[in-house]
Motif scaffolding. Structure first.
Motif, PDB file in Angstrom:
ATOM      1  N   PRO A  70       7.776   8.767   2.958  1.00  0.00           N
ATOM      2  CA  PRO A  70       8.107   8.752   1.542  1.00  0.00           C
ATOM      3  C   PRO A  70       9.122   9.835   1.187  1.00  0.00           C
ATOM      4  O   PRO A  70       9.066  10.944   1.722  1.00  0.00           O
ATOM      5  CB  PRO A  70       6.759   9.016   0.857  1.00  0.00           C
ATOM      6  CG  PRO A  70       5.745   8.571   1.854  1.00  0.00           C
ATOM      7  CD  PRO A  70       6.330   8.888   3.186  1.00  0.00           C
ATOM      8  N   PRO A  71      10.078   9.532   0.313  1.00  0.00           N
ATOM      9  CA  PRO A  71      11.077  10.529  -0.099  1.00  0.00           C
ATOM     10  C   PRO A  71      10.420  11.802  -0.630  1.00  0.00           C
ATOM     11  O   PRO A  71       9.358  11.752  -1.252  1.00  0.00           O
ATOM     12  CB  PRO A  71      11.851   9.802  -1.197  1.00  0.00           C
ATOM     13  CG  PRO A  71      11.689   8.359  -0.864  1.00  0.00           C
ATOM     14  CD  PRO A  71      10.301   8.224  -0.316  1.00  0.00           C
ATOM     15  N   ARG A  72      11.081  12.904  -0.377  1.00  0.00           N
ATOM     16  CA  ARG A  72      10.551  14.224  -0.754  1.00  0.00           C
ATOM     17  C   ARG A  72      11.547  14.923  -1.672  1.00  0.00           C
ATOM     18  O   ARG A  72      12.763  14.820  -1.503  1.00  0.00           O
ATOM     19  CB  ARG A  72      10.338  15.055   0.507  1.00  0.00           C
ATOM     20  CG  ARG A  72       9.518  16.340   0.332  1.00  0.00           C
ATOM     21  CD  ARG A  72       9.254  16.940   1.705  1.00  0.00           C
ATOM     22  NE  ARG A  72       8.237  17.982   1.682  1.00  0.00           N
ATOM     23  CZ  ARG A  72       8.488  19.272   1.883  1.00  0.00           C
ATOM     24  NH1 ARG A  72       9.743  19.687   2.124  1.00  0.00           N
ATOM     25  NH2 ARG A  72       7.506  20.156   1.871  1.00  0.00           N
ATOM     26  N   HIS A  73      11.030  15.649  -2.653  1.00  0.00           N
ATOM     27  CA  HIS A  73      11.870  16.423  -3.565  1.00  0.00           C
ATOM     28  C   HIS A  73      11.252  17.812  -3.707  1.00  0.00           C
ATOM     29  O   HIS A  73      10.041  17.938  -3.875  1.00  0.00           O
ATOM     30  CB  HIS A  73      11.940  15.735  -4.934  1.00  0.00           C
ATOM     31  CG  HIS A  73      12.907  16.381  -5.875  1.00  0.00           C
ATOM     32  ND1 HIS A  73      14.232  16.006  -5.961  1.00  0.00           N
ATOM     33  CD2 HIS A  73      12.741  17.395  -6.776  1.00  0.00           C
ATOM     34  CE1 HIS A  73      14.836  16.752  -6.873  1.00  0.00           C
ATOM     35  NE2 HIS A  73      13.962  17.597  -7.364  1.00  0.00           N
ATOM     36  N   VAL A  74      12.071  18.845  -3.633  1.00  0.00           N
ATOM     37  CA  VAL A  74      11.565  20.215  -3.650  1.00  0.00           C
ATOM     38  C   VAL A  74      12.161  20.993  -4.813  1.00  0.00           C
ATOM     39  O   VAL A  74      13.381  20.984  -5.016  1.00  0.00           O
ATOM     40  CB  VAL A  74      11.894  20.944  -2.323  1.00  0.00           C
ATOM     41  CG1 VAL A  74      11.422  22.404  -2.378  1.00  0.00           C
ATOM     42  CG2 VAL A  74      11.250  20.223  -1.150  1.00  0.00           C
ATOM     43  N   LEU A  75      11.292  21.642  -5.586  1.00  0.00           N
ATOM     44  CA  LEU A  75      11.719  22.622  -6.578  1.00  0.00           C
ATOM     45  C   LEU A  75      11.557  23.997  -5.933  1.00  0.00           C
ATOM     46  O   LEU A  75      10.483  24.314  -5.414  1.00  0.00           O
ATOM     47  CB  LEU A  75      10.865  22.543  -7.840  1.00  0.00           C
ATOM     48  CG  LEU A  75      10.893  21.236  -8.633  1.00  0.00           C
ATOM     49  CD1 LEU A  75       9.950  21.329  -9.827  1.00  0.00           C
ATOM     50  CD2 LEU A  75      12.291  20.905  -9.091  1.00  0.00           C
ATOM     51  N   ALA A  76      12.598  24.796  -5.962  1.00  0.00           N
ATOM     52  CA  ALA A  76      12.557  26.088  -5.277  1.00  0.00           C
ATOM     53  C   ALA A  76      12.813  27.234  -6.235  1.00  0.00           C
ATOM     54  O   ALA A  76      13.617  27.123  -7.161  1.00  0.00           O
ATOM     55  CB  ALA A  76      13.584  26.110  -4.145  1.00  0.00           C
ATOM     56  N   TRP A  77      12.102  28.327  -5.998  1.00  0.00           N
ATOM     57  CA  TRP A  77      12.335  29.601  -6.672  1.00  0.00           C
ATOM     58  C   TRP A  77      12.667  30.594  -5.554  1.00  0.00           C
ATOM     59  O   TRP A  77      11.788  31.334  -5.079  1.00  0.00           O
ATOM     60  CB  TRP A  77      11.088  30.034  -7.437  1.00  0.00           C
ATOM     61  CG  TRP A  77      10.775  29.238  -8.656  1.00  0.00           C
ATOM     62  CD1 TRP A  77      11.084  29.547  -9.959  1.00  0.00           C
ATOM     63  CD2 TRP A  77      10.045  27.993  -8.716  1.00  0.00           C
ATOM     64  NE1 TRP A  77      10.615  28.575 -10.801  1.00  0.00           N
ATOM     65  CE2 TRP A  77       9.980  27.608 -10.078  1.00  0.00           C
ATOM     66  CE3 TRP A  77       9.466  27.167  -7.763  1.00  0.00           C
ATOM     67  CZ2 TRP A  77       9.351  26.447 -10.491  1.00  0.00           C
ATOM     68  CZ3 TRP A  77       8.845  25.999  -8.167  1.00  0.00           C
ATOM     69  CH2 TRP A  77       8.787  25.658  -9.517  1.00  0.00           C
TER      70      TRP A  77
END
Length: 375
Positions: A70-77
Motif C-alpha cells: 500500500p502507498p505510504r506517506h510520511v509527515l516529518a519534523w
C-alpha cells in the motif's frame, strides 16, 4: 511517500494466512516451540497480495496474481527527529462485527467504505504527541512516560480531537493531495483497516498465539515490533485502546442495513461542520477499539468494541490518526470526476504531474484553504 503520478485502484489488499498457528496459552512472548513435543510451532504465512473486492466473508477474494505494498506517506519534523507515517486504505466492502462473542458486536453485517482514506501506521507515539503539547502549551503526563516510541496514553477523546485539529492546522499543506482533514477514524474504518481482508479474530488468525504475533500485553511497548497486517498497519491488537470518532451505541448493529455505507462517516462530517468546540461539548460516550496492554485477548479482537465517556483519561487510552477528504476536498474531487468537467468519471489518489515550480504555488493555495478545514 506517494510519488508523482501514483494512482491507487479500488482493490483491497489482504493478509493471506495459509496455516493457522495452534491455539495455546497466552504468554509474555510468542513461544517458538511446543512445550510438550518440543517441535517448532508453525507461523502464520503472510503474503502481500492484490485481491478482488466483496467476495469472501471478510470482503475480499484472494487473487494472488501480483504483490503490492500500500502507498505510504510520511509527515516529518526533521528538527525533532520525528516522522509520522500513513498508509493508503482503499475503498471497499467488508463484513463488520461477529457472531457468538458479545451482543454489542452482533449481527455481523456488510459495510461499504465508499472513499479511500489514509491511516497512521501506528497509534500516536509519545514523541508525536509531544510536538502538539509543546506547540499548544499543554501539560500531559503518560503513565509509561519517557518512552518516545511507545504509544501516547492517558488521553481522552477530546484531547485526541484537539490533536487532530492541530495537525490539520499545522500540516494540512503536506497531507496527500485531496485529503485535507486529520481526524479520528470511524469505527467502521478502524475495523476495515484492522481486518485488511481477514475474517479471523485477529489479522494474524484465531487464538491466543495468533494474538501474540500481533498484540501486546503487560505494559505498553515500542510500536512496530509485532507483525503488521496487509495494509502495513501495526499495533491494532493490544498496546492501547484507540478512540474512534463515533458515538458508542451498544445496539447500533441491529438497526443497520446490510451493504449500506459507513454511517459514522456522515456523522463525523456533520460534527465537523458544526465546529470543533461544539463537538467537544458533546457528553455522549465514544467508541474505543483494539484492546490494550491490560485487556484480555478476547477484548483485543478485530470486532471487539467498547465505549467510554469523552473525558475518560485512562492509562490505556490512546488513538490513531486518519487523513480524509474535508468538505472542500470532496467538492473538488466531485468536480474533477464529473464527466464533461475535464474529468473521466474517477478521481485519482496521489499527485498528478505538474509544471516545474508549481509545487510551491499549490502548497500556498492549500494553506490559504485552511479555513475550510477543522477547526
Amino acid at each position: 511517500m506517494i510519488g508523482t503520478g501514483t494512482t491507487v485502484s479500488g482493490s483491497v489488499w489482504f493478509l493471506a494466512r495459509r496455516q493457522s498457528p495452534p491455539d495455546d496459552a497466552l504468554s509474555g512472548a510468542r513461544p517458538s516451540r511446543d512445550e510438550t513435543s518440543g517441535q517448532p510451532l508453525p507461523r502464520a504465512d503472510i503474503s502481500w497480495s492484490r485481491a478482488l473486492p466483496e467476495k469472501a466473508r471478510g470482503g475480499a477474494t484472494p487473487a494472488p496474481e501480483a504483490t503490492i505494498e500500500p502507498p505510504r506517506h510520511v509527515l516529518a519534523w526533521p528538527e525533532d527527529g520525528v516522522e509520522m507515517a500513513f498508509r493508503c486504505i482503499p475503498a471497499g466492502t467488508f463484513r463488520m462485527g461477529s457472531h457468538g462473542y458479545e451482543p454489542r458486536e452482533e449481527p455481523a453485517h456488510v459495510v461499504r467504505i465508499p472513499e479511500p482514506f489514509w491511516m497512521a501506521e501506528t497509534p500516536v507515539t509519545q514523541a508525536e504527541f509531544l510536538l502538539f503539547t509543546r506547540a499548544s502549551g499543554i501539560e500531559h503526563e503518560n503513565h509509561f512516560g519517557g518512552r518516545p516510541q511507545h504509544p501516547a496514553e492517558s488521553l481522552d477523546w477530546r484531547m485526541a480531537l484537539r490533536y487532530c485539529a492541530w495537525l490539520t492546522r499545522e500540516r494540512a499543506a503536506d497531507f496527500p493531495e485531496g485529503f485535507g482533514l486529520a481526524c479520528l477514524p470511524t469505527e467502521a474504518e478502524w475495523e476495515y483497516a484492522c481486518r485488511a481482508g481477514t475474517d479471523t479474530e485477529y489479522y494474524t488468525g484465531d487464538g491466543h498465539v495468533a494474538f501474540a504475533e500481533a498484540g501486546w500485553f503487560g505494559s505498553t511497548h515500542r510500536v512496530r515490533q509485532r507483525a503488521p497486517n496487509a495494509f502495513r498497519l501495526y499495533d491494532l491488537h493490544g498496546n492501547v485502546w484507540e478512540w474512534c470518532h463515533d458515538v458508542f451505541d451498544e445496539t447500533a448493529y441491529r438497526r443497520r442495513v446490510d451493504g449500506a455505507a459507513d454511517p459514522g462517516a456522515s456523522s463525523r462530517r456533520q460534527e465537523h461542520e458544526s465546529g470543533l468546540e461544539s463537538t467537544l461539548e458533546s457528553g455522549r460516550r465514544r467508541v474505543l477499539r483494539g484492546g490494550s496492554w491490560r485487556a484480555r485477548p478476547e477484548y483485543c479482537r478485530s470486532a471487539s468494541r467498547f465505549g467510554h465517556d469523552p473525558d475518560a483519561r485512562m492509562w490505556f487510552h490512546g488513538f490513531r490518526v486518519c487523513l480524509v477528504r474535508g468538505p472542500a476536498d470532496s467538492r473538488r474531487a466531485a468536480e474533477r470526476a464529473a464527466p464533461g468537467a475535464g474529468g473521466r468519471g474517477t478521481a485519482l489518489i496521489g499527485k498528478a504531474p505538474q509544471a516545474k515550480g508549481a509545487g510551491a504555488d499549490q502548497r500556498a493555495a492549500r494553506r490559504a484553504r485552511a479555513d475550510e478545514r477543522w477547526p
